[in-house]
Scaffold this active site. Structure first.
Site, PDB file in Angstrom:
ATOM      1  N   HIS A   6     -49.464 -51.966 -63.219  1.00 22.20           N
ATOM      2  CA  HIS A   6     -50.019 -51.566 -61.923  1.00 22.20           C
ATOM      3  C   HIS A   6     -51.483 -51.981 -61.862  1.00 22.20           C
ATOM      4  O   HIS A   6     -52.257 -51.701 -62.787  1.00 22.20           O
ATOM      5  CB  HIS A   6     -49.867 -50.051 -61.749  1.00 22.20           C
TER       6      HIS A   6
ATOM      7  N   CYS B 225     -48.842 -44.644 -57.137  1.00 20.88           N
ATOM      8  CA  CYS B 225     -48.866 -45.942 -57.839  1.00 20.88           C
ATOM      9  C   CYS B 225     -47.573 -46.205 -58.602  1.00 20.88           C
ATOM     10  O   CYS B 225     -47.259 -47.352 -58.915  1.00 20.88           O
ATOM     11  CB  CYS B 225     -50.046 -46.002 -58.790  1.00 20.88           C
TER      12      CYS B 225
ATOM     13  N   ASN C 125     -56.844 -52.250 -55.495  1.00 19.84           N
ATOM     14  CA  ASN C 125     -55.709 -51.420 -55.906  1.00 19.84           C
ATOM     15  C   ASN C 125     -54.874 -51.086 -54.666  1.00 19.84           C
ATOM     16  O   ASN C 125     -55.334 -50.375 -53.777  1.00 19.84           O
ATOM     17  CB  ASN C 125     -56.269 -50.152 -56.558  1.00 19.84           C
TER      18      ASN C 125
HETATM   19  N1  ACO Z   1     -71.274 -48.171 -56.435  1.00 18.24           N
HETATM   20  C1  ACO Z   1     -72.331 -47.858 -57.171  1.00 18.24           C
HETATM   21  N2  ACO Z   1     -72.420 -46.719 -57.888  1.00 18.24           N
HETATM   22  C2  ACO Z   1     -71.365 -45.890 -57.846  1.00 18.24           C
HETATM   23  C3  ACO Z   1     -70.211 -46.169 -57.104  1.00 18.24           C
HETATM   24  C4  ACO Z   1     -70.192 -47.354 -56.367  1.00 18.24           C
HETATM   25  N3  ACO Z   1     -69.136 -47.710 -55.609  1.00 18.24           N
HETATM   26  N4  ACO Z   1     -69.339 -45.153 -57.266  1.00 18.24           N
HETATM   27  C5  ACO Z   1     -69.898 -44.282 -58.102  1.00 18.24           C
HETATM   28  N5  ACO Z   1     -71.136 -44.718 -58.464  1.00 18.24           N
HETATM   29  C6  ACO Z   1     -72.094 -44.079 -59.337  1.00 18.24           C
HETATM   30  C7  ACO Z   1     -71.839 -42.602 -59.519  1.00 18.24           C
HETATM   31  O1  ACO Z   1     -72.391 -41.860 -58.455  1.00 18.24           O
HETATM   32  C8  ACO Z   1     -72.536 -42.332 -60.825  1.00 18.24           C
HETATM   33  O2  ACO Z   1     -73.913 -42.231 -60.570  1.00 18.24           O
HETATM   34  P1  ACO Z   1     -74.820 -41.186 -61.379  1.00 18.24           P
HETATM   35  O3  ACO Z   1     -74.705 -41.590 -62.819  1.00 18.24           O
HETATM   36  O4  ACO Z   1     -76.181 -41.415 -60.789  1.00 18.24           O
HETATM   37  O5  ACO Z   1     -74.242 -39.856 -61.106  1.00 18.24           O
HETATM   38  C9  ACO Z   1     -72.289 -43.597 -61.592  1.00 18.24           C
HETATM   39  O6  ACO Z   1     -71.963 -44.611 -60.639  1.00 18.24           O
HETATM   40  C10 ACO Z   1     -71.117 -43.478 -62.559  1.00 18.24           C
HETATM   41  O7  ACO Z   1     -71.014 -44.676 -63.214  1.00 18.24           O
HETATM   42  P2  ACO Z   1     -70.450 -44.737 -64.663  1.00 18.24           P
HETATM   43  O8  ACO Z   1     -71.383 -44.108 -65.602  1.00 18.24           O
HETATM   44  O9  ACO Z   1     -69.999 -46.117 -64.949  1.00 18.24           O
HETATM   45  O10 ACO Z   1     -69.215 -43.777 -64.562  1.00 18.24           O
HETATM   46  P3  ACO Z   1     -67.930 -43.918 -65.318  1.00 18.24           P
HETATM   47  O11 ACO Z   1     -68.158 -44.615 -66.607  1.00 18.24           O
HETATM   48  O12 ACO Z   1     -67.314 -42.595 -65.312  1.00 18.24           O
HETATM   49  O13 ACO Z   1     -67.065 -44.908 -64.421  1.00 18.24           O
HETATM   50  C11 ACO Z   1     -65.288 -45.199 -62.940  1.00 18.24           C
HETATM   51  C12 ACO Z   1     -66.585 -44.466 -63.218  1.00 18.24           C
HETATM   52  C13 ACO Z   1     -65.585 -46.683 -62.671  1.00 18.24           C
HETATM   53  C14 ACO Z   1     -64.651 -44.617 -61.675  1.00 18.24           C
HETATM   54  C15 ACO Z   1     -64.370 -45.076 -64.154  1.00 18.24           C
HETATM   55  O14 ACO Z   1     -64.208 -43.747 -64.483  1.00 18.24           O
HETATM   56  C16 ACO Z   1     -63.079 -45.738 -63.936  1.00 18.24           C
HETATM   57  O15 ACO Z   1     -62.969 -46.940 -63.971  1.00 18.24           O
HETATM   58  N6  ACO Z   1     -62.017 -44.903 -63.758  1.00 18.24           N
HETATM   59  C17 ACO Z   1     -60.723 -45.374 -63.394  1.00 18.24           C
HETATM   60  C18 ACO Z   1     -60.551 -45.078 -61.983  1.00 18.24           C
HETATM   61  C19 ACO Z   1     -59.672 -46.089 -61.306  1.00 18.24           C
HETATM   62  O16 ACO Z   1     -59.732 -47.269 -61.521  1.00 18.24           O
HETATM   63  N7  ACO Z   1     -58.838 -45.622 -60.474  1.00 18.24           N
HETATM   64  C20 ACO Z   1     -57.964 -46.513 -59.794  1.00 18.24           C
HETATM   65  C21 ACO Z   1     -57.166 -45.749 -58.850  1.00 18.24           C
HETATM   66  S1  ACO Z   1     -56.112 -44.689 -59.692  1.00 18.24           S
HETATM   67  C22 ACO Z   1     -54.769 -45.521 -60.125  1.00 18.24           C
HETATM   68  O17 ACO Z   1     -54.403 -46.496 -59.545  1.00 18.24           O
HETATM   69  C23 ACO Z   1     -54.057 -45.048 -61.277  1.00 18.24           C
END
Ligand code: ACO
Length: 343
Positions: free
Chosen positions: A270, A113, A300
């Site tokens: 980004h 990124c 992204n």
């Molecule tokens: N659809 C539905 N549910 C999902 C999905 C999906 N696509 N993906 C994961 N889940 C579920 C998980 O399995 C988990 O379920 P569980 O609680 O039963 O185990 C649950 O959703 C997790 O949800 P949250 O509690 O909201 O988890 P968290 O608050 O940790 O959020 C997230 C996860 C959205 C990935 C968050 O950590 C985040 O936004 N991180 C940033 C990641 C990102 O944006 N990366 C971009 C690429 S990296 C870059 O460019 C720098």
């Protein structure tokens, strides 16, 4: 020493629109979950056979046209991507071939990124020192073919999209100054400075483990079955660091130039995740008209996200001659950085 400036921009995204509802028909997810966690509404995916070098060549052609240049006028090409067309050679030579040019260096940058900012830093140094005069810098990605488009990969498959952005860079002299400062002397346009960082302690927090030359063979059925060919991410750690590293990098650039955030007209971060960008906006105290987001439409696109957003920001007339622009990025590695540009 001349300053480097962005002479023109271009972009290309695939025609195929993939909505959140489309993804919900492939995996256990929902439009509401994706929008709430990432802000993404749709993204673009390539058709079979469409490569990152194709998207990059189309973005480059647009940037060349807007600069009133031909591909033969370029004397260097830099491509940032984490999804190269092939393991080797780099995407740069394929892109060069598609532009119909030869005998100019093609540098491939692998900083995810932050790749566009790493490329910008190199191009800026080469132009300032007179090594090259017209550099094409492209960020291009094809994520869709590498995602697990099923329940197993749903945490990352919903985030990433395909696309390319391009800029042409060249030297500008003081005579080509931008907006006046009210005292009769115009501030010099161009890139003021670029700041890049990395911390390899977090390499496995966001990565694709295989194919990998450290394994013998570098790819096997076991790797594929274990999902090692798809991105693996510690989402919480990425979130935590992204929202602190990007504002930190913006402040570093401002400090280096003796400027304050109040003087910045536009920040483009980004397009990792809308929630991350909103936290960056809040940390820097920016009003909505001083930050640009388009992740809603493209997801992204990693190394392509900054040049695509820059192109659209320019097209929408959100940047005026003489504006102070700050770019910032954070990504796998971890890597991060910033650039300050007098537009
Ligand atoms: N659809 C539905 N549910 C999902 C999905 C999906 N696509 N993906 C994961 N889940 C579920 C998980 O399995 C988990 O379920 P569980 O609680 O039963 O185990 C649950 O959703 C997790 O949800 P949250 O509690 O909201 O988890 P968290 O608050 O940790 O959020 C997230 C996860 C959205 C990935 C968050 O950590 C985040 O936004 N991180 C940033 C990641 C990102 O944006 N990366 C971009 C690429 S990296 C870059 O460019 C720098």
């Amino acid at each position: 020493m001349p300053r480097t400036h962005i002479l023109s921009t271009g972009f290309r995204v695939p025609d195929r629109v993939v909505t959140n509802d489309d993804l919900a028909s492939m995996m256990d997810t929902s439009d509401a979950w994706i929008r709430q966690r990432s802000g993404i509404e749709e993204r673009r995916w390539v058709e079979e056979g469409e490569a990152g070098s194709d998207l990059g060549a189309a973005a480059a052609a647009m940037a060349l046209e807007r600069a009133g240049m031909k591909a033969e006028d370029l004397d260097c090409l830099i491509v940032a991507t984490l999804s190269p067309d092939h393991f080797f050679p780099g995407t740069g030579v394929f892109l060069q071939r598609k532009l119909g040019i030869r005998d100019i260096p093609c540098l491939d940058v692998r900083n995810q990124c932050t790749g566009f900012l790493y490329g910008l830093s190199i191009a800026d140094a080469w132009i300032r020192t007179g090594r090259y005069e017209r550099i094409l810098l492209v960020g291009t990605e094809v994520h869709s073919t590498g995602l697990h488009r099923n329940d197993f990969g749903r945490d990352t498959a919903v985030l990433f999209g395909d696309g390319a952005g391009a800029v042409i860079l060249g030297p500008v002299g003081p005579a080509e100054g931008g907006r006046g400062d009210g005292n009769g002397s115009a501030p010099e346009r161009g890139i003021l400075s670029v700041h890049i960082h990395a911390d390899g302690r977090f390499a496995e927090k966001l990565w694709v483990e295989a194919p990998a030359s450290k394994y013998d063979p570098l790819i096997s059925h076991e790797h594929i079955d274990a999902g090692l060919t798809c991105p693996s991410m510690d989402g919480r750690e990425v979130f935590r660091q992204a929202v602190s590293r990007m504002p930190e990098a913006v402040r570093e650039a401002l400090d280096a130039e003796g400027l304050s955030i109040d003087e910045v007209d536009m920040v483009i971060a980004h397009q990792a995740n809308l929630r991350i960008c909103q936290m960056v906006q809040r940390a820097l105290g920016l009003s909505d008209d001083r930050i640009y987001n388009n992740i809603q439409r493209y997801g992204n696109t990693t190394a392509a996200s900054l040049p695509i957003a820059l192109h659209e920001c320019v097209e929408e007339g959100r940047l005026r001659c003489g504006d102070l622009l700050c770019l910032t990025a954070f990504g796998s590695g971890f890597t991060w950085g910033s650039a300050l540009i007098r537009w």
